[in-house]
Each structure stands twice: as structure tokens, then as C-alpha cells.
Design an enzyme around this catalytic site. Structure first.
Site, PDB file in Angstrom:
ATOM      1  N   SER A 100      -9.515  11.768  -4.786  1.00 23.12           N
ATOM      2  CA  SER A 100      -8.781   9.799  -5.617  1.00 23.12           C
ATOM      3  C   SER A 100      -7.115   9.399  -5.123  1.00 23.12           C
ATOM      4  O   SER A 100      -6.858   9.363  -5.890  1.00 23.12           O
ATOM      5  CB  SER A 100      -9.218   9.765  -6.925  1.00 23.12           C
ATOM      6  OG  SER A 100      -8.868   8.697  -8.100  1.00 23.12           O
ATOM      7  N   GLY A 105      -5.963  13.891  -6.860  1.00 22.84           N
ATOM      8  CA  GLY A 105      -5.159  12.757  -7.063  1.00 22.84           C
ATOM      9  C   GLY A 105      -5.024  12.243  -8.293  1.00 22.84           C
ATOM     10  O   GLY A 105      -5.359  11.324  -8.671  1.00 22.84           O
ATOM     11  N   TYR A 137      -3.018  -6.168   1.520  1.00 22.88           N
ATOM     12  CA  TYR A 137      -3.486  -4.037   2.067  1.00 22.88           C
ATOM     13  C   TYR A 137      -3.099  -4.498   3.144  1.00 22.88           C
ATOM     14  O   TYR A 137      -4.159  -3.789   3.938  1.00 22.88           O
ATOM     15  CB  TYR A 137      -4.775  -4.283   1.552  1.00 22.88           C
ATOM     16  CG  TYR A 137      -5.142  -2.974   1.668  1.00 22.88           C
ATOM     17  CD1 TYR A 137      -4.698  -2.420   0.107  1.00 22.88           C
ATOM     18  CD2 TYR A 137      -6.305  -1.865   1.888  1.00 22.88           C
ATOM     19  CE1 TYR A 137      -5.331  -1.333  -0.802  1.00 22.88           C
ATOM     20  CE2 TYR A 137      -6.472  -1.218   1.613  1.00 22.88           C
ATOM     21  CZ  TYR A 137      -6.159  -0.214   0.381  1.00 22.88           C
ATOM     22  OH  TYR A 137      -6.546   0.576  -0.184  1.00 22.88           O
ATOM     23  N   ARG A 189      -0.789   2.722 -10.737  1.00 22.68           N
ATOM     24  CA  ARG A 189       0.448   3.072 -10.414  1.00 22.68           C
ATOM     25  C   ARG A 189       1.056   3.219  -8.523  1.00 22.68           C
ATOM     26  O   ARG A 189       1.428   2.239  -7.804  1.00 22.68           O
ATOM     27  CB  ARG A 189       0.883   5.026  -9.818  1.00 22.68           C
ATOM     28  CG  ARG A 189       2.534   5.066  -9.827  1.00 22.68           C
ATOM     29  CD  ARG A 189       2.597   6.852 -10.097  1.00 22.68           C
ATOM     30  NE  ARG A 189       4.108   6.406  -9.455  1.00 22.68           N
ATOM     31  CZ  ARG A 189       5.127   6.833  -9.648  1.00 22.68           C
ATOM     32  NH1 ARG A 189       5.576   7.176 -11.370  1.00 22.68           N
ATOM     33  NH2 ARG A 189       6.716   7.194  -8.956  1.00 22.68           N
ATOM     34  N   ALA A 190      -0.338   3.602  -7.701  1.00 20.15           N
ATOM     35  CA  ALA A 190      -0.371   3.424  -6.066  1.00 20.15           C
ATOM     36  C   ALA A 190      -0.454   1.810  -6.426  1.00 20.15           C
ATOM     37  O   ALA A 190       0.222   0.886  -5.489  1.00 20.15           O
ATOM     38  CB  ALA A 190      -1.292   3.735  -5.775  1.00 20.15           C
ATOM     39  N   LEU A 241      -7.629  -2.308 -10.297  1.00 20.91           N
ATOM     40  CA  LEU A 241      -6.796  -1.659 -11.048  1.00 20.91           C
ATOM     41  C   LEU A 241      -5.427  -1.692 -11.479  1.00 20.91           C
ATOM     42  O   LEU A 241      -5.151  -1.072  -9.945  1.00 20.91           O
ATOM     43  CB  LEU A 241      -7.644  -0.400 -11.505  1.00 20.91           C
ATOM     44  CG  LEU A 241      -7.033   0.745 -12.531  1.00 20.91           C
ATOM     45  CD1 LEU A 241      -7.871   0.245 -13.413  1.00 20.91           C
ATOM     46  CD2 LEU A 241      -7.822   2.308 -11.946  1.00 20.91           C
ATOM     47  N   TYR A 284     -11.926   0.739  -0.347  1.00 18.29           N
ATOM     48  CA  TYR A 284     -11.702  -0.507  -1.380  1.00 18.29           C
ATOM     49  C   TYR A 284     -12.139  -1.606  -0.020  1.00 18.29           C
ATOM     50  O   TYR A 284     -12.204  -1.627   0.936  1.00 18.29           O
ATOM     51  CB  TYR A 284     -10.011  -0.885  -1.218  1.00 18.29           C
ATOM     52  CG  TYR A 284     -10.054  -2.533  -1.898  1.00 18.29           C
ATOM     53  CD1 TYR A 284     -10.168  -2.710  -3.245  1.00 18.29           C
ATOM     54  CD2 TYR A 284      -8.861  -2.590  -1.120  1.00 18.29           C
ATOM     55  CE1 TYR A 284     -10.003  -3.683  -4.018  1.00 18.29           C
ATOM     56  CE2 TYR A 284      -8.435  -4.284  -1.788  1.00 18.29           C
ATOM     57  CZ  TYR A 284      -8.640  -4.822  -3.080  1.00 18.29           C
ATOM     58  OH  TYR A 284      -8.567  -5.727  -3.092  1.00 18.29           O
TER      59      TYR A 284
HETATM   60  P1  NAI Z   1      -3.120   6.324  -8.254  1.00 13.90           P
HETATM   61  O1  NAI Z   1      -1.438   5.978  -8.213  1.00 13.90           O
HETATM   62  O2  NAI Z   1      -3.934   7.144  -9.934  1.00 13.90           O
HETATM   63  O3  NAI Z   1      -3.608   7.492  -7.377  1.00 13.90           O
HETATM   64  C1  NAI Z   1      -3.310   7.619  -6.093  1.00 13.90           C
HETATM   65  C2  NAI Z   1      -2.802   9.440  -6.209  1.00 13.90           C
HETATM   66  O4  NAI Z   1      -3.015   9.980  -4.722  1.00 13.90           O
HETATM   67  C3  NAI Z   1      -1.283   9.762  -6.844  1.00 13.90           C
HETATM   68  O5  NAI Z   1      -2.325  10.796  -7.750  1.00 13.90           O
HETATM   69  C4  NAI Z   1      -0.720  10.345  -5.272  1.00 13.90           C
HETATM   70  O6  NAI Z   1       0.455  11.106  -6.840  1.00 13.90           O
HETATM   71  C5  NAI Z   1      -1.593  10.624  -5.229  1.00 13.90           C
HETATM   72  N1  NAI Z   1      -1.485  11.108  -3.494  1.00 13.90           N
HETATM   73  C6  NAI Z   1      -0.757  10.477  -2.281  1.00 13.90           C
HETATM   74  N2  NAI Z   1       0.178  11.019  -1.538  1.00 13.90           N
HETATM   75  C7  NAI Z   1      -0.728  12.169  -1.687  1.00 13.90           C
HETATM   76  C8  NAI Z   1      -0.541  13.644  -0.482  1.00 13.90           C
HETATM   77  N3  NAI Z   1      -0.666  13.958   0.426  1.00 13.90           N
HETATM   78  N4  NAI Z   1      -1.532  14.308  -1.620  1.00 13.90           N
HETATM   79  C9  NAI Z   1      -1.682  14.685  -2.355  1.00 13.90           C
HETATM   80  N5  NAI Z   1      -2.195  13.720  -3.143  1.00 13.90           N
HETATM   81  C10 NAI Z   1      -1.053  12.453  -3.256  1.00 13.90           C
HETATM   82  O7  NAI Z   1      -4.267   5.343  -7.765  1.00 13.90           O
HETATM   83  P2  NAI Z   1      -5.685   4.523  -7.998  1.00 13.90           P
HETATM   84  O8  NAI Z   1      -5.349   3.238  -7.585  1.00 13.90           O
HETATM   85  O9  NAI Z   1      -6.601   5.329  -9.039  1.00 13.90           O
HETATM   86  O10 NAI Z   1      -5.824   5.767  -6.285  1.00 13.90           O
HETATM   87  C11 NAI Z   1      -6.754   6.168  -6.249  1.00 13.90           C
HETATM   88  C12 NAI Z   1      -7.852   5.359  -5.593  1.00 13.90           C
HETATM   89  O11 NAI Z   1      -8.820   4.477  -5.895  1.00 13.90           O
HETATM   90  C13 NAI Z   1      -7.204   5.377  -4.196  1.00 13.90           C
HETATM   91  O12 NAI Z   1      -7.643   6.068  -3.394  1.00 13.90           O
HETATM   92  C14 NAI Z   1      -7.222   4.327  -4.135  1.00 13.90           C
HETATM   93  O13 NAI Z   1      -6.778   3.287  -2.849  1.00 13.90           O
HETATM   94  C15 NAI Z   1      -8.789   3.661  -4.731  1.00 13.90           C
HETATM   95  N6  NAI Z   1      -8.572   2.187  -4.934  1.00 13.90           N
HETATM   96  C16 NAI Z   1      -7.714   1.686  -5.799  1.00 13.90           C
HETATM   97  C17 NAI Z   1      -7.865   0.099  -6.295  1.00 13.90           C
HETATM   98  C18 NAI Z   1      -7.143  -0.007  -7.404  1.00 13.90           C
HETATM   99  O14 NAI Z   1      -6.657  -1.324  -7.572  1.00 13.90           O
HETATM  100  N7  NAI Z   1      -6.266   0.546  -7.805  1.00 13.90           N
HETATM  101  C19 NAI Z   1      -9.000  -0.551  -5.721  1.00 13.90           C
HETATM  102  C20 NAI Z   1      -9.941   0.378  -4.782  1.00 13.90           C
HETATM  103  C21 NAI Z   1      -9.763   1.822  -4.775  1.00 13.90           C
END
Ligand code: NAI
Length: 286
Positions: free
Chosen positions: A120, A9, A182, A223-224, A220, A172
């Protein structure tokens, strides 16, 4: 030898996956990553062209090295699960071996084993819809990409994980408290992920001496998170209400992940660890 970490991720330098990679690299781990197939080209070319060089700088001044980037799509366990339209999609047909089973086979061929598995990633096609308006397909897609994806990765990686190793996912607080916005079953997906963390900690602990923990992270601007649409509000809310009044940096989550991946946490498994400036402990807003 240093430890080897697979981080699933990572597709840019803004998310938690990148920050976790950096903290693990700073602690001496070798870094390999899995990047969602549709994001692979842009990530690899940006990496090659030096677009991330500034964010690759580690505390000692050296640059984080990513030994290898693997294409992956965590919603498919094996080639037989991939629908025709995805198989023939231009963005997918240019890469190979990106289902979970094939990915792990390739990592095994390349490296033999890993010590640390980081999940992630999350995806919920209907995240902007309230749960009450979510379709069955949208709900199941959220669970498939955000919860089962971890089970699948651990299931396949476990045989090549060295005993004493650790796995970590990101969750989360919407799993346990109401966070309007959400939606699409993402709150349900995080609840499943946290429950699975406990059951998998038992199973992987007994079977292979592998620890399983999840980090409940604060907001944070990844992008997601930007795609969900309320991230700035959540960051403001946390600043106003959390015990620690500072913006959460991805590095703080990265450092907690490095701790959970290290022998310093050798008795911690099955835990949901909050890395959120303490916001989870508040009962009312102030
Ligand atoms: P991010 O956009 O950096 O990471 C999400 C990643 O998942 C992306 O790189 C995307 O390409 C990948 N992805 C989506 N579908 C996929 C699939 N089918 N197979 C492989 N990869 C796939 O965003 P973030 O926010 O850093 O997310 C990472 C984790 O952190 C997630 O589990 C998110 O729910 C969690 N999180 C994020 C918070 C925030 O505020 N950003 C708060 C709490 C948890």
C-alpha cells in the site's frame, strides 16, 4: 493458527494501509507492518503515545495490535543499492535492515513465514507535473517506488509465504483513463502495476500457489493523496457522478482487501478489483 499479514506502507491512521490492517485484524489476522524509514520515528512514537488509539478500535471493541513495525524503503533491494547520501542521512542511519532483502530476512528470523502480503505504497516525485513535462529520473523514480517495489517485495517474500496465501496492492484508474493532474509517470506506474498483477499471478500461482490481485480504489483523503493536490475535487467528482453517491471510506477498501486475502476469494487471482462506488463503470459525467 490465525494468518499473519505483512502490510507495507503504513505511516499514519489515514491511509488505505491502516484500514486494511484493521480489517485483517478484525478477521483474526496477526498484523506486522513496514513503515517508510523517514516516517518511522513519528509513526512509532504516535503509536506508543496512544495517538492512534481511537482509530485502533475494532468492531468488537478491542484495539488492533500491531505485533511489530519494521523500517523499510522499497526502492532499495539490498544494502549495495543504497547511495552514500542516503546511508549517512540522519533519518536513515538511525535504523537498520530496511532494504527489501534485509527486511524479509528479519521478518523470517522473527516469524518464520507470512500468509498475506499487502503493498500500500506509492511515490512519484514529479506527480504534480504533466507527463509531457516529466523528466526521465522522475518517471523512473515513480515506477521504482510504485511498481517495481511490489515485484521486489513479492520476489523476496514469496519463499516465506505459506501456499494458499495472497498478495494485494492498491492501484488507481488513472492507469487506464485520463486523470489530468495524476502526473509524473504515476499513471504509467499504475498501468505497470496492473499488468504485473496478471503476470505475477501466473508466476506466483504456478510456483507457490500464491494469489496476486490489485484493488483499484476510489479517492481517499490520505497523506499521499493530499500531497497530489486535487483530492477534494476527485471526491466531489465521485460524489456527483458515481452510481453510489456516498463518500468512499477507507474501511470499504479494507474489507475488500480482507476478502481478497481470505479463502472466500480462493479462485480470484490476476484481477483488478474496483472498490470505487462504481465510478469506473461510468462513461460520461452526469
Ligand atoms: P498513504 O500516505 O497512507 O500511503 C502511502 C505510503 O507509502 C506512506 O505510508 C509512505 O510513507 C509510503 N512510502 C512512500 N515511499 C515509500 C518507499 N520508498 N518505501 C516504503 N514506503 C514508502 O496514502 P494512500 O493514499 O493510502 O496510498 C496507499 C496506496 O493506495 C498507494 O498505492 C496509492 O497509490 C493507492 N491509492 C490511493 C488512492 C487515494 O485516493 N488515496 C486512490 C487509489 C489508489
Amino acid at each position: 493458527r490465525g494468518k499473519r499479514a505483512f502490510i507495507a506502507g503504513v505511516a499514519d491512521d489515514n491511509g488505505y494501509g491502516w484500514a486494511i490492517a484493521k480489517s485483517l485484524a478484525a478477521a483474526g489476522a496477526e498484523i506486522i507492518v513496514g513503515t517508510w524509514v523517514p516516517a518511522l520515528n513519528i509513526f512509532e512514537s504516535s503509536l506508543r503515545r496512544g495517538k492512534f488509539d481511537e482509530s485502533r478500535v475494532l468492531p468488537d471493541g478491542s484495539l488492533m495490535e500491531i505485533t511489530k513495525v519494521y523500517p523499510m524503503d522499497a526502492v532499495y533491494d539490498g544494502p549495495e543499492d543504497v547511495p552514500e547520501d542516503v546511508k549517512t542521512n540522519k533519518r536513515y542511519s538511525g535504523s537498520s535492515n530496511w532494504t527489501v532483502k534485509e527486511l524479509v530476512e528479519t521478518v523470517k528470523k522473527d516469524f518464520g513465514s507470512i500468509d498475506i502480503l499487502v503493498h500500500s505504497l506509492a511515490n512519484g516525485p514529479e506527480v504534480s507535473k504533466p507527463l509531457l513535462e516529466t523528466s526521465r529520473n522522475g518517471y523512473l523514480a515513480a515506477l521504482s517506488a510504485s511498481s517495481y517495489s511490489f515485484i521486489s517485495l513479492l520476489q523476496h517474500f514469496l519463499p516465506i509465504m505459506n501456499p494458499g496465501g495472497a498478495s494485494i496492492s492498491l492501484t488507481y484508474i488513472a492507469s487506464e483513463r485520463i486523470i489530468p493532474g495524476y502526473g509524473g509517470g504515476m499513471s504509467s506506474a499504475k498501468a505497470a502495476l496492473e499488468s504485473d498483477t496478471r503476470v505475477l499471478a501466473f508466476e506466483a500461482g504456478r510456483k507457490n500457489k500464491i494469489r496476486v490481485n490489485t484493488i483499484s480504489a476510489g479517492p481517499l483523503r490520505s497523506r499521499a493523496a493530499k500531497a497530489i493536490g486535487f483530492i477534494d475535487m476527485m471526491i466531489d467528482y465521485s460524489l456527483a457522478n458515481a452510481p453510489l453517491q456516498k463518500e468512499l471510506s477507507a474501511e470499504e477498501v479494507g474489507n475488500a482487501a480482507a476478502f481478497l486475502a481470505s479463502p472466500l476469494s480462493s479462485a480470484i487471482t490476476g484481477a483488478v478489483v474496483y472498490v470505487d462506488n462504481g465510478l469506473n463503470a461510468m462513461g460520461v459525467g452526469v
